[in-house]
Design a protein around this motif. Structure first.
Motif, PDB file in Angstrom:
ATOM      1  N   ASP A 156     102.695 -19.565  36.735  1.00  0.00           N
ATOM      2  CA  ASP A 156     102.328 -20.979  36.805  1.00  0.00           C
ATOM      3  C   ASP A 156     101.600 -21.424  35.537  1.00  0.00           C
ATOM      4  O   ASP A 156     101.832 -22.521  35.026  1.00  0.00           O
ATOM      5  CB  ASP A 156     101.419 -21.233  38.013  1.00  0.00           C
ATOM      6  CG  ASP A 156     102.184 -21.344  39.318  1.00  0.00           C
ATOM      7  OD1 ASP A 156     103.433 -21.438  39.273  1.00  0.00           O
ATOM      8  OD2 ASP A 156     101.539 -21.321  40.382  1.00  0.00           O
ATOM      9  N   THR A 157     100.714 -20.553  35.035  1.00  0.00           N
ATOM     10  CA  THR A 157      99.946 -20.883  33.828  1.00  0.00           C
ATOM     11  C   THR A 157     100.868 -21.081  32.634  1.00  0.00           C
ATOM     12  O   THR A 157     100.710 -22.025  31.853  1.00  0.00           O
ATOM     13  CB  THR A 157      98.921 -19.769  33.524  1.00  0.00           C
ATOM     14  OG1 THR A 157      97.996 -19.673  34.609  1.00  0.00           O
ATOM     15  CG2 THR A 157      98.159 -20.063  32.243  1.00  0.00           C
ATOM     16  N   ASP A 204     110.074 -20.548  36.594  1.00  0.00           N
ATOM     17  CA  ASP A 204     108.914 -20.408  37.473  1.00  0.00           C
ATOM     18  C   ASP A 204     109.347 -20.194  38.915  1.00  0.00           C
ATOM     19  O   ASP A 204     108.706 -19.451  39.675  1.00  0.00           O
ATOM     20  CB  ASP A 204     108.040 -21.653  37.354  1.00  0.00           C
ATOM     21  CG  ASP A 204     106.696 -21.490  38.036  1.00  0.00           C
ATOM     22  OD1 ASP A 204     105.973 -20.523  37.721  1.00  0.00           O
ATOM     23  OD2 ASP A 204     106.360 -22.328  38.896  1.00  0.00           O
ATOM     24  N   MET A 224      92.587 -12.151  32.705  1.00  0.00           N
ATOM     25  CA  MET A 224      93.779 -12.853  32.221  1.00  0.00           C
ATOM     26  C   MET A 224      94.698 -11.858  31.497  1.00  0.00           C
ATOM     27  O   MET A 224      94.242 -11.073  30.675  1.00  0.00           O
ATOM     28  CB  MET A 224      93.371 -13.977  31.273  1.00  0.00           C
ATOM     29  CG  MET A 224      94.534 -14.852  30.833  1.00  0.00           C
ATOM     30  SD  MET A 224      93.991 -16.168  29.723  1.00  0.00           S
ATOM     31  CE  MET A 224      92.923 -17.093  30.811  1.00  0.00           C
ATOM     32  N   VAL A 237      99.631 -14.223  29.281  1.00  0.00           N
ATOM     33  CA  VAL A 237      99.058 -15.560  29.302  1.00  0.00           C
ATOM     34  C   VAL A 237      98.222 -15.812  28.049  1.00  0.00           C
ATOM     35  O   VAL A 237      98.246 -16.888  27.471  1.00  0.00           O
ATOM     36  CB  VAL A 237      98.207 -15.770  30.568  1.00  0.00           C
ATOM     37  CG1 VAL A 237      97.497 -17.114  30.521  1.00  0.00           C
ATOM     38  CG2 VAL A 237      99.086 -15.682  31.809  1.00  0.00           C
ATOM     39  N   HIS A 256     102.643 -24.376  33.066  1.00  0.00           N
ATOM     40  CA  HIS A 256     101.745 -25.496  32.786  1.00  0.00           C
ATOM     41  C   HIS A 256     101.486 -25.636  31.287  1.00  0.00           C
ATOM     42  O   HIS A 256     101.374 -26.764  30.766  1.00  0.00           O
ATOM     43  CB  HIS A 256     100.422 -25.311  33.526  1.00  0.00           C
ATOM     44  CG  HIS A 256     100.548 -25.378  35.004  1.00  0.00           C
ATOM     45  ND1 HIS A 256      99.643 -24.809  35.876  1.00  0.00           N
ATOM     46  CD2 HIS A 256     101.510 -25.938  35.799  1.00  0.00           C
ATOM     47  CE1 HIS A 256     100.022 -25.019  37.115  1.00  0.00           C
ATOM     48  NE2 HIS A 256     101.157 -25.697  37.097  1.00  0.00           N
ATOM     49  N   ASN A 257     101.408 -24.518  30.589  1.00  0.00           N
ATOM     50  CA  ASN A 257     101.215 -24.559  29.140  1.00  0.00           C
ATOM     51  C   ASN A 257     102.400 -25.224  28.440  1.00  0.00           C
ATOM     52  O   ASN A 257     102.233 -25.929  27.444  1.00  0.00           O
ATOM     53  CB  ASN A 257     101.005 -23.152  28.584  1.00  0.00           C
ATOM     54  CG  ASN A 257      99.627 -22.599  28.905  1.00  0.00           C
ATOM     55  OD1 ASN A 257      98.705 -23.337  29.214  1.00  0.00           O
ATOM     56  ND2 ASN A 257      99.486 -21.283  28.834  1.00  0.00           N
ATOM     57  N   ARG A 283     100.559 -16.668  39.756  1.00  0.00           N
ATOM     58  CA  ARG A 283      99.604 -17.556  39.088  1.00  0.00           C
ATOM     59  C   ARG A 283      99.769 -17.485  37.568  1.00  0.00           C
ATOM     60  O   ARG A 283      99.642 -18.496  36.872  1.00  0.00           O
ATOM     61  CB  ARG A 283      98.173 -17.167  39.481  1.00  0.00           C
ATOM     62  CG  ARG A 283      97.807 -17.450  40.933  1.00  0.00           C
ATOM     63  CD  ARG A 283      97.748 -18.934  41.231  1.00  0.00           C
ATOM     64  NE  ARG A 283      96.759 -19.626  40.420  1.00  0.00           N
ATOM     65  CZ  ARG A 283      95.458 -19.714  40.727  1.00  0.00           C
ATOM     66  NH1 ARG A 283      95.001 -19.155  41.848  1.00  0.00           N
ATOM     67  NH2 ARG A 283      94.629 -20.365  39.940  1.00  0.00           N
ATOM     68  N   GLU A 284     100.028 -16.292  37.055  1.00  0.00           N
ATOM     69  CA  GLU A 284     100.271 -16.150  35.615  1.00  0.00           C
ATOM     70  C   GLU A 284     101.504 -16.957  35.205  1.00  0.00           C
ATOM     71  O   GLU A 284     101.515 -17.631  34.161  1.00  0.00           O
ATOM     72  CB  GLU A 284     100.466 -14.685  35.243  1.00  0.00           C
ATOM     73  CG  GLU A 284      99.204 -13.849  35.293  1.00  0.00           C
ATOM     74  CD  GLU A 284      99.436 -12.431  34.813  1.00  0.00           C
ATOM     75  OE1 GLU A 284     100.208 -12.265  33.848  1.00  0.00           O
ATOM     76  OE2 GLU A 284      98.853 -11.504  35.390  1.00  0.00           O
ATOM     77  N   LYS A 328      98.445 -18.910  25.216  1.00  0.00           N
ATOM     78  CA  LYS A 328      97.318 -19.738  24.811  1.00  0.00           C
ATOM     79  C   LYS A 328      97.092 -19.661  23.304  1.00  0.00           C
ATOM     80  O   LYS A 328      96.755 -20.647  22.658  1.00  0.00           O
ATOM     81  CB  LYS A 328      96.054 -19.312  25.573  1.00  0.00           C
ATOM     82  CG  LYS A 328      96.076 -19.705  27.040  1.00  0.00           C
ATOM     83  CD  LYS A 328      94.776 -19.342  27.716  1.00  0.00           C
ATOM     84  CE  LYS A 328      94.753 -19.832  29.165  1.00  0.00           C
ATOM     85  NZ  LYS A 328      94.738 -21.298  29.240  1.00  0.00           N
TER      86      LYS A 328
END
Length: 218
Positions: free
Chosen positions: A64-65, A95, A1, A5, A68-69, A61-62, A9
């Motif tokens: 997208d994360t 995005d 990760m 990202v 989504h967060n 993908r990063e 988090k």
């Protein structure tokens, strides 16, 4: 990760910072654009792009994360710095930039191109510059009402989109005049140059959203 990202988090443990998330999204767009630039400069043949495809998808993908967060943070959040619909629109639009850049790299592979068109490199430079200009503007977005340079940064993104429009018109006309005897080549490169134009357009769309938010809260 990635560190980007992880930072998002970590922010979730306390008050989520939506501006930080937007800045992370633009940082990932810059990374993806520079990967595209590397692909163009080092191109030999389409089958050699598989490692780049994996790298581009990992960045996507990063992104997208992070997106989504943002959505996860919005669900329980009653007090947001700007309207919820503006946050959603901004996150989705940012995005989309990364998605569109990945699609160009995938296009080189899917269409099995045998050479890199001479006008790709200047177009990709505009994509990189647009992502960098947007990232710089986004760094000032949280202070846009007080900033003396925010509007000029947004105008820079708009100017790059105008430059991309002119290049796109020139390139497409050349394809349909100079290359008209090779319909497959015309079809493939039209699709790829349209995708490149879409990337710059998307950067401008985000810049316009930022301007609209600034006016809304002025």
């Amino acid at each position: 990760m990635s560190d980007i990202v992880k930072k998002v988090k970590k922010k979730k443990k306390r008050k989520f910072d939506y501006y930080d998330a937007f800045e992370m999204q633009t940082a990932l767009a810059v990374k993806e654009s520079k990967m595209l630039e590397q692909v163009v400069k080092s191109f030999t043949k389409a089958e050699d792009l598989e490692d780049h495809l994996k790298g581009a998808h990992a960045l996507e993908r990063e992104a997208d994360t992070v997106c989504h967060n943002v959505f996860d943070a919005l669900m329980p959040d009653f007090v947001t710095p700007i309207d919820r619909e503006d946050i959603i629109a901004m996150a989705e639009s940012l995005d989309e930039i990364v998605d569109k850049i990945e699609e160009i790299i995938q296009g080189f592979y899917i269409y099995d191109i045998h050479f890199m068109h001479k006008d790709v490199e200047p177009f990709v430079k505009l994509i990189v510059k647009s992502c960098e200009a947007l990232s710089e503007a986004m760094a000032d977005f949280r202070n846009c009402k007080k900033s003396s340079k925010f509007q000029s940064l947004v105008v820079r993104v708009n100017d790059l989109e105008d430059e991309a429009d002119r290049l796109h018109m020139s390139v497409i006309r050349s394809l349909y005049t100079v290359e008209r005897e090779n319909p497959v080549r015309v079809m493939v490169w039209t699709a790829l140059f349209n995708a490149m134009e879409d990337c710059v357009d998307q950067c401008e769309a985000v810049a316009d959203q930022m301007s609209a938010v600034m006016v809304k809260y002025a």
